[in-house]
Scaffold this motif. Structure first.
Motif, PDB file in Angstrom:
ATOM      1  N   PRO A   1      -0.014  15.750   7.270  1.00 11.26           N
ATOM      2  CA  PRO A   1      -0.357  14.798   8.338  1.00 11.26           C
ATOM      3  C   PRO A   1      -1.003  13.507   7.845  1.00 11.26           C
ATOM      4  O   PRO A   1      -1.208  12.585   8.646  1.00 11.26           O
ATOM      5  N   ASP A   2      -1.315  13.425   6.554  1.00 12.41           N
ATOM      6  CA  ASP A   2      -1.928  12.209   6.031  1.00 12.41           C
ATOM      7  C   ASP A   2      -0.917  11.236   5.440  1.00 12.41           C
ATOM      8  O   ASP A   2      -1.288  10.172   4.940  1.00 12.41           O
ATOM      9  N   ARG A   3       0.382  11.550   5.512  1.00 13.99           N
ATOM     10  CA  ARG A   3       1.398  10.670   4.950  1.00 13.99           C
ATOM     11  C   ARG A   3       1.457   9.356   5.731  1.00 13.99           C
ATOM     12  O   ARG A   3       1.203   9.329   6.945  1.00 13.99           O
ATOM     13  N   PRO A   4       1.797   8.252   5.069  1.00 15.39           N
ATOM     14  CA  PRO A   4       1.745   6.933   5.715  1.00 15.39           C
ATOM     15  C   PRO A   4       2.576   6.816   6.994  1.00 15.39           C
ATOM     16  O   PRO A   4       2.129   6.201   7.964  1.00 15.39           O
ATOM     17  N   LEU A   5       3.772   7.407   7.005  1.00 13.44           N
ATOM     18  CA  LEU A   5       4.614   7.287   8.188  1.00 13.44           C
ATOM     19  C   LEU A   5       4.057   8.098   9.350  1.00 13.44           C
ATOM     20  O   LEU A   5       4.206   7.715  10.516  1.00 13.44           O
ATOM     21  N   VAL A   6       3.387   9.195   9.044  1.00 14.41           N
ATOM     22  CA  VAL A   6       2.783  10.030  10.082  1.00 14.41           C
ATOM     23  C   VAL A   6       1.567   9.332  10.684  1.00 14.41           C
ATOM     24  O   VAL A   6       1.368   9.326  11.904  1.00 14.41           O
ATOM     25  N   THR A   7       0.753   8.730   9.842  1.00 15.86           N
ATOM     26  CA  THR A   7      -0.489   8.104  10.318  1.00 15.86           C
ATOM     27  C   THR A   7      -0.274   6.724  10.927  1.00 15.86           C
ATOM     28  O   THR A   7      -1.180   6.184  11.562  1.00 15.86           O
TER      29      THR A   7
ATOM     30  N   LEU B   1      13.614   6.323   1.994  1.00 11.14           N
ATOM     31  CA  LEU B   1      14.507   7.130   2.817  1.00 11.14           C
ATOM     32  C   LEU B   1      13.959   8.543   2.988  1.00 11.14           C
ATOM     33  O   LEU B   1      13.981   9.112   4.087  1.00 11.14           O
ATOM     34  N   ASP B   2      13.455   9.117   1.892  1.00 14.48           N
ATOM     35  CA  ASP B   2      12.873  10.467   1.961  1.00 14.48           C
ATOM     36  C   ASP B   2      11.702  10.519   2.926  1.00 14.48           C
ATOM     37  O   ASP B   2      11.513  11.505   3.644  1.00 14.48           O
ATOM     38  N   GLU B   3      10.903   9.472   2.941  1.00 15.29           N
ATOM     39  CA  GLU B   3       9.744   9.441   3.830  1.00 15.29           C
ATOM     40  C   GLU B   3      10.181   9.576   5.287  1.00 15.29           C
ATOM     41  O   GLU B   3       9.524  10.243   6.089  1.00 15.29           O
ATOM     42  N   GLN B   4      11.305   8.976   5.606  1.00 17.04           N
ATOM     43  CA  GLN B   4      11.818   9.063   6.975  1.00 17.04           C
ATOM     44  C   GLN B   4      12.496  10.407   7.235  1.00 17.04           C
ATOM     45  O   GLN B   4      12.342  10.990   8.311  1.00 17.04           O
TER      46      GLN B   4
ATOM     47  N   ARG C   1       0.836  -1.209   0.000  1.00 16.61           N
ATOM     48  CA  ARG C   1       0.000   0.000   0.000  1.00 16.61           C
ATOM     49  C   ARG C   1       0.868   1.255   0.000  1.00 16.61           C
ATOM     50  O   ARG C   1       0.524   2.254  -0.649  1.00 16.61           O
ATOM     51  N   PHE C   2       1.984   1.208   0.728  1.00 17.93           N
ATOM     52  CA  PHE C   2       2.903   2.350   0.730  1.00 17.93           C
ATOM     53  C   PHE C   2       3.434   2.602  -0.680  1.00 17.93           C
ATOM     54  O   PHE C   2       3.463   3.745  -1.157  1.00 17.93           O
ATOM     55  N   VAL C   3       3.859   1.537  -1.344  1.00 17.79           N
ATOM     56  CA  VAL C   3       4.420   1.682  -2.696  1.00 17.79           C
ATOM     57  C   VAL C   3       3.380   2.256  -3.649  1.00 17.79           C
ATOM     58  O   VAL C   3       3.672   3.169  -4.436  1.00 17.79           O
ATOM     59  N   LEU C   4       2.167   1.736  -3.607  1.00 18.22           N
ATOM     60  CA  LEU C   4       1.132   2.198  -4.529  1.00 18.22           C
ATOM     61  C   LEU C   4       0.790   3.673  -4.307  1.00 18.22           C
ATOM     62  O   LEU C   4       0.444   4.383  -5.257  1.00 18.22           O
ATOM     63  N   ARG C   5       0.915   4.126  -3.070  1.00 22.58           N
ATOM     64  CA  ARG C   5       0.574   5.518  -2.796  1.00 22.58           C
ATOM     65  C   ARG C   5       1.756   6.473  -2.987  1.00 22.58           C
ATOM     66  O   ARG C   5       1.608   7.540  -3.584  1.00 22.58           O
ATOM     67  N   MET C   6       2.929   6.094  -2.467  1.00 21.72           N
ATOM     68  CA  MET C   6       4.061   7.016  -2.427  1.00 21.72           C
ATOM     69  C   MET C   6       5.092   6.757  -3.521  1.00 21.72           C
ATOM     70  O   MET C   6       6.008   7.557  -3.716  1.00 21.72           O
ATOM     71  N   PHE C   7       4.974   5.646  -4.225  1.00 24.07           N
ATOM     72  CA  PHE C   7       5.903   5.313  -5.309  1.00 24.07           C
ATOM     73  C   PHE C   7       5.068   4.789  -6.464  1.00 24.07           C
ATOM     74  O   PHE C   7       5.172   3.635  -6.846  1.00 24.07           O
TER      75      PHE C   7
END
Length: 299
Positions: free
Chosen positions: A86-92, A72-75, A15-21
């Motif tokens: 605030p809706d980013r996967p790592l934040v939520t 890496l950028d997400e972190q 799900r992370f890949v489909l949304r952020m990549f």
């Protein structure tokens, strides 16, 4: 601390890949970039080119490194995203830093094995891209200037793209497909112009919302637009330098310059809104696709 059952991790990463990549963007970009660079490296020397098994290893490696860098950028951006996204996967909590780091470790192993099977040089070159990305994460944490000043950040972070391009070209040299000469530097400069045109286009606007990281904030909208157009012009110039001696048909990819020319005119005439990003994306796709096709066809 979020605890995640191991069987859930692949689905969460998916799900992370489909949304952020987004695969239709990042995978397409990686594919076309490698095909254009590899094909042009051969075409510039007048050598016939066809994609091979080694080509697809390079494509998979580049796409996986792009995914590694995106994770890496997400972190790296977590503190900024907590305030502005605030809706980013790592934040939520849709993904955790531990899950991302685990996936990054797997990617590092996969690309190393894939390339070591072909040559030690290729493995070292791809690892250099990963190592530079990790170095950037440390540098941005230690230096607020590098983290927050957009132009300085670009100057420090862009070399990872050069290293990836150097991996593609260097692995061709290591395989004996091409001989290293000035054309390698010219090809990397061509790719830099294509990439940086898009990079500036997506961060150039007459307005800037609070917290937006835009080049037009630092340069002003007009100067940022001129820089955006200048990178496209540079990419076209290097195509002329490399391929003009082979005849006018080799210069057909230069016709893509119509897109940044139109984008520049539209942005400056509008006086509001952002650069037409789909047009900038079209310049990337058409230029790389035309270079790859031109390398295959007997023009």
């Amino acid at each position: 601390m979020t605890t995640v059952a191991v069987p859930q991790v692949p689905a969460r990463l998916g799900r992370f890949v489909l949304r952020m990549f987004r695969p239709h963007i990042y995978v397409t970009y990686g594919l076309l970039w490698v095909l254009a660079l590899e094909g042009s490296a051969s075409a510039a020397t007048g050598t016939a080119w066809r994609p091979s098994g080694a080509t697809w290893v390079r494509v998979v490696s580049v796409v996986l490194v792009l995914l590694f860098l995106r994770m890496l950028d997400e972190q790296k951006d977590l503190a900024h995203d907590r305030v502005h996204h605030p809706d980013r996967p790592l934040v939520t909590g849709a993904i955790t830093a531990a899950e991302l780091r685990g996936a990054m470790a797997v990617i590092a192993v996969v690309v190393t094995v894939l390339n070591a099977a072909r040559s030690a040089s290729a493995a070292l070159l791809i690892l250099a891209s990963l190592a530079y990305g990790l170095f950037l994460a440390v540098l941005e944490r230690l230096s607020p200037a590098v983290r927050d000043r957009q132009l300085l950040n670009l100057a420090i972070t862009y070399p990872v793209q050069v290293l990836l391009g150097g991996y593609v070209y260097g692995s061709l040299v290591a395989a004996g497909t091409v001989t290293a000469d000035w054309r390698g530097a010219a090809l990397l400069a061509l790719c830099a112009g294509v990439f940086l045109h898009f990079e500036f286009a997506r961060k150039t606007s007459w307005e800037a919302p609070p917290g937006a990281r835009m080049y037009s904030v630092d340069l002003g909208p007009r100067r940022s637009a001129l820089v955006t157009a200048g990178f496209a012009a540079g990419a076209v110039g290097f195509q002329v330098l490399l391929f003009a001696p082979q005849g006018p048909l080799r210069l057909l990819p230069c016709l893509a310059a119509v897109l940044p020319a139109w984008g520049t005119r539209r942005f400056l005439a509008a006086g509001r809104g952002g650069w037409p990003v789909p047009v900038a994306m079209g310049f990337v796709v058409i230029t790389y696709l035309a270079l790859a096709v031109g390398a295959v066809l007997p023009l």
